[in-house]
Every structure is written in structure tokens, then in C-alpha cells.
Design a protein around this motif. Structure first.
Motif, PDB file in Angstrom:
ATOM      1  N   UNK A  20       0.945  -1.375  -0.149  1.00 22.39           N
ATOM      2  CA  UNK A  20      -0.016  -0.095  -0.138  1.00 22.39           C
ATOM      3  C   UNK A  20       0.837   1.362   0.033  1.00 22.39           C
ATOM      4  N   UNK A  21       1.930   1.360   0.763  1.00 24.62           N
ATOM      5  CA  UNK A  21       2.754   2.553   0.894  1.00 24.62           C
ATOM      6  C   UNK A  21       3.443   2.777  -0.370  1.00 24.62           C
ATOM      7  N   UNK A  22       3.988   1.674  -0.934  1.00 27.61           N
ATOM      8  CA  UNK A  22       5.014   1.558  -2.138  1.00 27.61           C
ATOM      9  C   UNK A  22       3.984   2.194  -3.523  1.00 27.61           C
ATOM     10  N   UNK A  23       2.720   1.604  -3.311  1.00 30.95           N
ATOM     11  CA  UNK A  23       1.751   1.983  -4.510  1.00 30.95           C
ATOM     12  C   UNK A  23       1.673   3.640  -4.171  1.00 30.95           C
ATOM     13  N   UNK A  24       1.392   3.947  -3.076  1.00 31.39           N
ATOM     14  CA  UNK A  24       1.016   5.652  -2.769  1.00 31.39           C
ATOM     15  C   UNK A  24       2.367   6.440  -3.009  1.00 31.39           C
ATOM     16  N   UNK A  25       3.445   5.864  -2.964  1.00 33.31           N
ATOM     17  CA  UNK A  25       4.507   6.466  -3.396  1.00 33.31           C
ATOM     18  C   UNK A  25       4.551   6.769  -4.756  1.00 33.31           C
ATOM     19  N   UNK A  26       4.243   5.875  -5.584  1.00 31.17           N
ATOM     20  CA  UNK A  26       4.030   5.776  -7.043  1.00 31.17           C
ATOM     21  C   UNK A  26       3.190   7.360  -7.603  1.00 31.17           C
ATOM     22  N   UNK A  27       2.582   7.600  -6.833  1.00 29.25           N
ATOM     23  CA  UNK A  27       1.738   8.707  -7.249  1.00 29.25           C
ATOM     24  C   UNK A  27       2.053  10.273  -6.704  1.00 29.25           C
ATOM     25  N   UNK A  28       3.476  10.183  -5.938  1.00 23.55           N
ATOM     26  CA  UNK A  28       3.709  11.330  -5.368  1.00 23.55           C
ATOM     27  C   UNK A  28       4.800  12.090  -6.820  1.00 23.55           C
ATOM     28  N   UNK A  29       4.887  13.222  -6.703  1.00 24.93           N
ATOM     29  CA  UNK A  29       5.534  14.009  -7.921  1.00 24.93           C
ATOM     30  C   UNK A  29       7.094  13.429  -7.768  1.00 24.93           C
ATOM     31  N   UNK A  30       7.726  13.408  -8.949  1.00 24.04           N
ATOM     32  CA  UNK A  30       9.153  13.341  -9.156  1.00 24.04           C
ATOM     33  C   UNK A  30       9.970  14.227  -8.172  1.00 24.04           C
ATOM     34  N   UNK A  31      11.099  13.777  -7.704  1.00 18.05           N
ATOM     35  CA  UNK A  31      11.888  14.426  -6.946  1.00 18.05           C
ATOM     36  C   UNK A  31      12.598  15.580  -7.857  1.00 18.05           C
ATOM     37  N   UNK A  32      13.211  16.665  -7.294  1.00 17.00           N
ATOM     38  CA  UNK A  32      14.239  17.481  -8.127  1.00 17.00           C
ATOM     39  C   UNK A  32      15.646  16.917  -8.246  1.00 17.00           C
ATOM     40  N   UNK A  33      15.982  16.744  -9.383  1.00 18.72           N
ATOM     41  CA  UNK A  33      17.383  16.574  -9.679  1.00 18.72           C
ATOM     42  C   UNK A  33      18.214  17.721  -9.868  1.00 18.72           C
ATOM     43  N   UNK A  34      19.394  17.807  -9.317  1.00 17.40           N
ATOM     44  CA  UNK A  34      20.276  18.975  -9.759  1.00 17.40           C
ATOM     45  C   UNK A  34      21.698  18.348 -10.449  1.00 17.40           C
ATOM     46  N   UNK A  35      22.156  19.267 -11.425  1.00 20.70           N
ATOM     47  CA  UNK A  35      23.308  18.863 -12.197  1.00 20.70           C
ATOM     48  C   UNK A  35      24.414  19.834 -12.068  1.00 20.70           C
ATOM     49  N   UNK A  36      25.620  19.337 -11.770  1.00 27.68           N
ATOM     50  CA  UNK A  36      26.597  20.241 -11.720  1.00 27.68           C
ATOM     51  C   UNK A  36      27.805  19.663 -12.146  1.00 27.68           C
ATOM     52  N   UNK A  37      28.960  20.544 -12.442  1.00 27.25           N
ATOM     53  CA  UNK A  37      30.309  20.067 -12.970  1.00 27.25           C
ATOM     54  C   UNK A  37      31.274  20.752 -12.553  1.00 27.25           C
ATOM     55  N   UNK A  38      32.712  20.249 -12.656  1.00 28.65           N
ATOM     56  CA  UNK A  38      33.761  21.268 -12.627  1.00 28.65           C
ATOM     57  C   UNK A  38      33.968  21.878 -11.343  1.00 28.65           C
ATOM     58  N   UNK A  39      33.732  21.104 -10.307  1.00 23.58           N
ATOM     59  CA  UNK A  39      34.038  21.375  -8.907  1.00 23.58           C
ATOM     60  C   UNK A  39      35.470  21.690  -8.362  1.00 23.58           C
ATOM     61  N   UNK A  40      36.292  21.084  -9.107  1.00 22.06           N
ATOM     62  CA  UNK A  40      37.580  21.279  -8.848  1.00 22.06           C
ATOM     63  C   UNK A  40      38.271  21.796  -7.619  1.00 22.06           C
ATOM     64  N   UNK A  41      37.623  20.708  -6.449  1.00 23.35           N
ATOM     65  CA  UNK A  41      38.200  21.023  -5.422  1.00 23.35           C
ATOM     66  C   UNK A  41      37.665  22.327  -4.520  1.00 23.35           C
ATOM     67  N   UNK A  42      36.708  22.888  -5.217  1.00 22.72           N
ATOM     68  CA  UNK A  42      36.319  24.256  -4.415  1.00 22.72           C
ATOM     69  C   UNK A  42      35.225  23.886  -3.461  1.00 22.72           C
ATOM     70  N   UNK A  43      35.544  23.449  -2.307  1.00 21.22           N
ATOM     71  CA  UNK A  43      34.548  22.846  -1.430  1.00 21.22           C
ATOM     72  C   UNK A  43      33.744  23.767  -0.855  1.00 21.22           C
ATOM     73  N   UNK A  44      34.094  25.133  -0.735  1.00 21.26           N
ATOM     74  CA  UNK A  44      33.147  26.202  -0.298  1.00 21.26           C
ATOM     75  C   UNK A  44      32.200  26.368  -1.121  1.00 21.26           C
ATOM     76  N   UNK A  45      32.535  26.431  -2.393  1.00 20.69           N
ATOM     77  CA  UNK A  45      31.681  26.761  -3.651  1.00 20.69           C
ATOM     78  C   UNK A  45      30.502  25.826  -3.670  1.00 20.69           C
ATOM     79  N   UNK A  46      31.130  24.293  -3.700  1.00 20.56           N
ATOM     80  CA  UNK A  46      30.123  23.115  -3.757  1.00 20.56           C
ATOM     81  C   UNK A  46      29.286  23.189  -2.547  1.00 20.56           C
TER      82      UNK A  46
END
Length: 629
Positions: free
Chosen positions: A22-48
Motif C-alpha cells: 500500500x505504501x509503495x503504491x502510494x509513493x508511485x503517485x507522488x511528484x518526481x523529486x528534483x534533480x540537480x546537475x553540476x560539474x567542474x567542482x575542481x576541489x572548491x569545497x566552499x563553492x560546492x
């Protein structure tokens, strides 16, 4: 012997299975979560960290959606800053609000705003995931607050009583921090890092630690800088020398010692004895703090020593591997007897500030005995560093050359092609690899190299170095890396590095369709690429549904680069503000300077439409089969 269960135990088990279905079936009807795409961090931990705390600009957007008309723009910004950096902002508030009643009123107002924000963010998640985002000691309180309908006076009084008790018990700061961290975690459902966690910046180790400690849903598509580090752990001296050279060039040798216990004494002594500082090897540093002169001299000399050993070993590898077709990268044998000029393509060029005293004209690519001693010492340390092994296996286990996720293709760099858009064929042992097969082949080489590290001049080590700078490397994307020319020859034409034709063809619809066919993508799939080349830096979206992201870079021509958000309603390119400093970021919520919706779905995408949804459906199917048994 069969285990027997009582009727009550069997019924309890069946009820638990049914409840999960029941719980899994209900989860299927929730909105898709947000995905974030980033690149080229180059060790800049504060920026990341800033990008992650802000949900790549998603949190400020949600604050605006929820509080426009109720909070001023200024107060919306303050709320967003609090969510990003709760500990730092709380200290500032306590310094300003010295009157206790004023502070307590601010705390109560803040509680209400944060709880409302958390409720808004939690709408698309099942209770289990919301609970996982909250500190356990506060879950019962927060669960009650999320469920309360404050339109009823009695419930409002109950809510205020809860919050008032938190203030009286001296838990206000801890509670605010817990709420802020929960909001941060729910702002992004999955993070895609499209290459180059490692590179020029000071703290790639902190980026790895942040991912390990704070996130479960993430993936990494390796960049060529990442390969340098994994290759070094696998025993490639060529990868290691490039890595050390780059660390010295960006005043970052401390990273190797402090984060990975690499003792650089041998190369420092050798470099300081064999080389003198030269202007073309001055470290590239931000003038934020004064660096001791001795450290700059060490950076300069170590950079020279690593560079010359690198050129020697590159020459050996190029001669060992004619299939690499990199003879144009052989330079030491073209130096004049005086080592002050060099002949390239029949043209003689002056050498600027040469440092070839360790090059033997009779055998220019031979490693001298002192250099050999240094190399053996360093490469054994890289192979045996426990922390480096831990981080590189983390990179491998969570990474890949490319990824297909929710119908989209993700990778760093390019798919190598010729001018006509045909996939370049890479021939090894009489077998040709191109397109997707080439990506898969390089993955198998990296896997084998990491499982069987060796310091010898083996095929795996050579291939990993090729991935760093080879002309048909999908992670490099250029015809050559002009390290020698940029150090020693004052000629802009020679220093030029030409992009693979992939980048200019990606605006052609027919070419994009060819890429999609190669990777078995659907017609409406997107291709998201890290390591945005300069020609795409101001135009992240191609005409053929290819998106370039580079938001992890600290500064790109005084801009912050681009990232991508993919939620249940569509896709949005976010232009990020440049990252100046951590102190500036703490009190500035302007992470996103511009947003552009590039695709809006006709129907909202739900969990059932995702890869995660497919796993849930399989789990439901398995559970249903159990019920029938």
C-alpha cells in the motif's frame, strides 16, 4: 527442518507485506523529486557546499513561491540565508538582538516560517524519507508540527506551546539548525556531478566527505582530472606527475600531505637542489592572503621538476604506444644543442625560461637516477595511502564514464567524432572501439587498473594517462594539451587547443539523434554534459537538446556558470552568481541570478515515471508474489 509459524505470526507477516504494498503504491503517485546537475567542482569545497546548501538555487525559489506577499524581498532573502547557513546566521542574530524578549520573538517567528517551509518541501516525499531528513531527537516534535492544522485555535495553541517549550529549554538554536538541514536535504532528491571533483582547488577531499556524510542519492561521471587521481592511486607515474605539477602550480601541495599523508620531502629536496625559480612557473594563486616566499619557491621548483619528468615519461609512453598517435607531443628530442631553441614543424622557436638541465641530449627521454629515486618513493606512497584509496574507491563505486538516468544521458566531455560526425574508432589489439563501446572499454581498463595497481610501465597506466590528455579521449575533448608550448614558447598559435568537432556538431539535430541512437535513448531524452568548453560558456543549451553545465566552477569570466534543475514540472537552467568567498555567501542568498525554463511537461511527472518508480514496481510485484504463496 522446516520452521513452523503460528497462524498469528503468518497473519502478521501478511499484514506487513500488504502494508508495504500500500505504501509503495502510494509513493508511485507522488511528484518526481528534483534533480540537480553540476560539474567542474575542481576541489572548491566552499563553492560546492554553497550550491548544495542552497539546493542549486531551488530553496530561494521555494521561499519566493511560498512567502511572496507575506514577507518582503529582504526578509525572504534573510530566511533563505538562514536555511543555507543556520549556525553562522544565528550567531549574527544573537549579537544584534541582545534584548531577550526580542530574541525570543524572532525565534518564534522563525520557527513558524521554517516549519511552514519544511511542510511545503515535504509535500512530494513519503513520510519515511521526511523522517530520514530530520535529526532523530527532533523527529517526534517536527512530525506533530507538520501535521497540525493551525486554522483551528486549539491546535494553534498546542503548536505555540510546543515551540515555547523549546525556547524555554534552551533548544531554540539546535531546533532551528535541525529544521534548516532538513529543508536543505529535501530541496534536491538526487545530485548528478558531471565530472572533475578534483582539479585545481584546495579541498576535493572535503567534497568527498560532504557527499559521504550528507547525501545518499548522488552519482558521479568522471572527468579527466578525476582520472589523474584514480590513475595515481593505481600506480601511474604519468598521472601522478601531472597531479603534482598541477598542485604545485595552484599552491596546493599541502593537500597531498595533509589530506592523504603523502610525504613530498624527496621531490622538494630534489627540486630545490636542481632548479631555480622561473617566472613561467610562478604559482597561480588568489591574492587573498600573503604566502611565505619559501613556499612559493618550493611550488615553483617542484612544478619544474614534475614537468620535466612528465615530459620524459610522456615521450616513453608515446613511443611505446604508437596507436595513441601522439607523436606531435614529443618535444625534448627537438631541442637544440644549447636548449635555447626548438624546431617544430620545420619552424625554429625561441625557448622562454627553459629548465632542461636534467635532460640528456643523447637520450632526452631517459629518467636520471635522482629522478628515479624520487618517482619510486612517491608512487609507492600514492599506492599505499589509505585515505587516497578510500576516496578513489568512493569515486569509482559511485561513478561511471556515463550514466542513463530517468531517460537522460549524462557524461563529462564529449563523444569523440570526426568532422563529419562519425564516431572515431580507437583500435587496440586488432579490435576497434567507438561511441558507447569506447566509454565501456575505458571503464573496464580503469576497473582493472584500480584492482591491480602496479608501478610498472603497463598498458593500463598508459591508457589512464591517455584519458587525461589524449586527442581522442572522451574526457578531454581536445586535439592536444599544449603544456610544453604554454610553458616555454611565446606563440599563441602553438598554444591553441582545438575542440573535438563534437562541440560544433551538437547544434545539429541529426547529430544529436545519432548520439541518442548510439546510447539507446528515447526521442524526448536530453543529453547533459559537464566540462563546458569556452564556446558554450554563455550558451548552455544547444539547438539539439544537449545541455552543458559547469556550475561548480568558482569563477568563469566573472560569472558563476550554469546548473540544471529537473523537477516534476520540467527543466530549468539556472545561471549562478560568482562565488566570491564563504563570508560573502553566508549573507547573500543570490545564488541564482537568472532562470530559464527550457522544457515544461504537458503533465506533471510522478515517481511512477522514473527509474526509482520502476524499482518500486518490481518490489511491489515481488511482494504480491509472496502474498500468493
Amino acid at each position: 527442518m522446516k520452521t513452523r509459524f503460528s497462524h498469528k505470526e503468518v497473519e502478521k507477516n501478511r499484514n506487513e507485506i500488504a502494508s508495504e504494498i500500500v505504501n509503495l503504491s502510494a509513493t508511485l503517485n507522488l511528484p518526481k523529486g528534483t534533480e540537480a546537475f553540476i560539474s567542474d567542482i575542481h576541489g572548491e569545497s566552499d563553492r560546492f557546499s554553497h550550491i548544495m546548501r542552497s539546493g542549486a538555487g531551488n530553496i530561494s525559489k521555494k521561499v519566493e513561491e511560498l512567502f511572496t506577499g507575506r514577507l518582503t524581498k529582504s526578509n525572504q532573502k534573510k530566511l533563505a540565508c538562514l536555511i543555507y547557513y543556520p549556525s553562522e546566521v544565528l550567531k549574527n542574530v544573537q549579537n544584534k538582538l541582545t534584548d531577550k524578549p526580542d530574541l525570543e520573538q524572532w525565534q518564534m517567528d522563525t520557527f513558524n516560517n521554517l516549519i511552514e517551509m519544511l511542510r511545503y518541501m515535504a509535500n512530494k516525499y513519503p513520510k519515511k524519507l521526511v523522517k530520514e531528513s530530520v535529526q532523530p531527537k527532533f523527529w517526534e516534535i517536527i512530525e506533530n508540527l507538520l501535521m497540525i492544522d493551525t486554522s483551528y485555535n486549539s491546535k494553534q495553541l498546542y503548536c505555540q506551546g510546543l515551540l515555547g517549550s523549546i525556547v524555554k529549554l534552551g533548544l531554540a538554536d539546535d531546533f532551528i539548525i535541525a529544521l534548516c538541514h532538513a529543508i536543505q536535504r529535501m530541496a534536491i532528491e538526487r545530485i548528478h556531478i558531471l565530472g572533475d571533483i578534483y582539479g585545481r582547488g584546495l579541498h576535493p577531499d572535503r567534497v568527498i566527505a560532504y557527499l559521504s556524510d550528507h547525501w545518499q542519492n548522488f552519482d558521479i561521471q568522471w572527468g579527466n582530472h578525476d582520472i589523474l587521481w584514480m590513475g595515481s592511486m593505481a600506480g601511474s607515474k604519468l598521472c601522478m606527475l601531472n597531479l603534482i605539477r598541477i598542485c604545485a602550480r595552484y599552491h596546493n601541495l599541502k593537500l597531498l600531505n595533509e589530506a592523504y599523508d603523502i610525504d613530498l620531502t624527496s621531490i622538494v629536496k630534489f627540486a630545490r637542489h636542481s632548479y631555480r625559480p622561473l617566472p613561467n612557473f610562478e604559482p597561480k594563486v588568489d591574492n587573498v592572503e600573503e604566502i611565505p616566499k619559501e613556499e612559493l619557491v618550493t611550488d615553483n621548483c617542484v612544478q619544474q621538476a614534475a614537468t620535466i619528468m612528465q615530459f620524459k615519461l610522456e615521450g616513453q609512453a608515446i613511443k611505446r604506444r604508437p596507436e595513441f598517435e601522439m607523436d606531435d607531443r614529443l618535444f625534448l628530442d627537438k631541442l637544440s644543442q644549447s636548449k635555447r631553441t626548438i624546431e617544430i614543424g620545420g619552424v625554429k622557436y625561441n625557448i622562454t625560461n627553459g629548465c632542461f638541465q636534467m635532460v640528456n641530449p643523447a637520450n632526452p627521454y631517459q629518467i636520471s637516477h635522482p629522478e628515479q629515486v624520487v618517482l619510486i618513493d612517491l608512487i609507492n606512497q600514492f599506492i599505499n595511502s589509505s585515505k587516497l584509496n578510500e576516496h578513489m574507491w568512493f569515486m569509482f563505486d559511485h561513478g561511471s564514464m556515463y550514466l542513463k538516468h530517468n531517460g537522460n544521458l549524462l557524461f563529462h566531455g564529449c563523444v569523440p567524432v570526426d568532422e563529419q560526425g562519425n564516431f572515431i574508432k580507437w583500435e587496440i589489439d586488432s579490435r576497434k572501439y567507438s561511441g558507447r563501446d569506447l566509454f565501456d572499454y575505458f571503464t573496464s581498463v580503469l576497473r582493472d587498473a584500480m584492482r591491480h595497481p602496479t608501478t610498472g610501465d603497463c598498458f593500463n597506466s598508459d591508457v589512464l594517462w591517455y584519458l587525461w590528455s589524449g586527442k581522442d579521449s572522451p574526457l578531454f575533448g581536445k586535439d592536444k594539451m599544449t603544456t610544453f608550448e604554454r610553458y616555454f614558447i611565446d606563440d599563441a598559435d602553438l598554444q591553441k587547443e582545438s575542440l573535438n568537432p563534437f562541440y560544433k556538431l551538437c547544434d545539429k539535430k541529426w547529430f544529436v539523434e545519432r548520439i541518442k541512437d548510439e546510447f539507446d535513448l528515447e526521442e524526448d531524452s536530453r543529453i547533459v554534459i559537464g566540462r563546458t568548453p569556452e564556446v558554450k560558456a554563455k550558451s548552455p543549451l544547444s539547438k539539439g537538446k544537449i545541455i552543458f553545465v559547469n556550475g561548480g566552477r568558482p569563477k568563469i569570466q566573472n560569472e558563476g556558470g550554469f546548473t540544471l534543475l529537473y523537477n516534476s514540472f520540467g527543466m530549468q537552467i539556472v545561471k549562478l552568481s560568482p562565488f566570491i568567498s564563504l563570508n560573502d555567501a553566508v549573507f547573500s542568498a543570490e545564488i541564482a541570478t537568472q532562470r530559464k525554463t527550457i522544457e515544461r511537461f504537458d503533465e506533471q511527472k510522478m515517481v511512477t515515471d522514473t527509474d526509482f518508480g520502476d524499482k518500486i514496481k518490481q518490489r511491489i510485484e515481488d511482494l504480491c508474489a509472496e502474498l500468493k504463496d
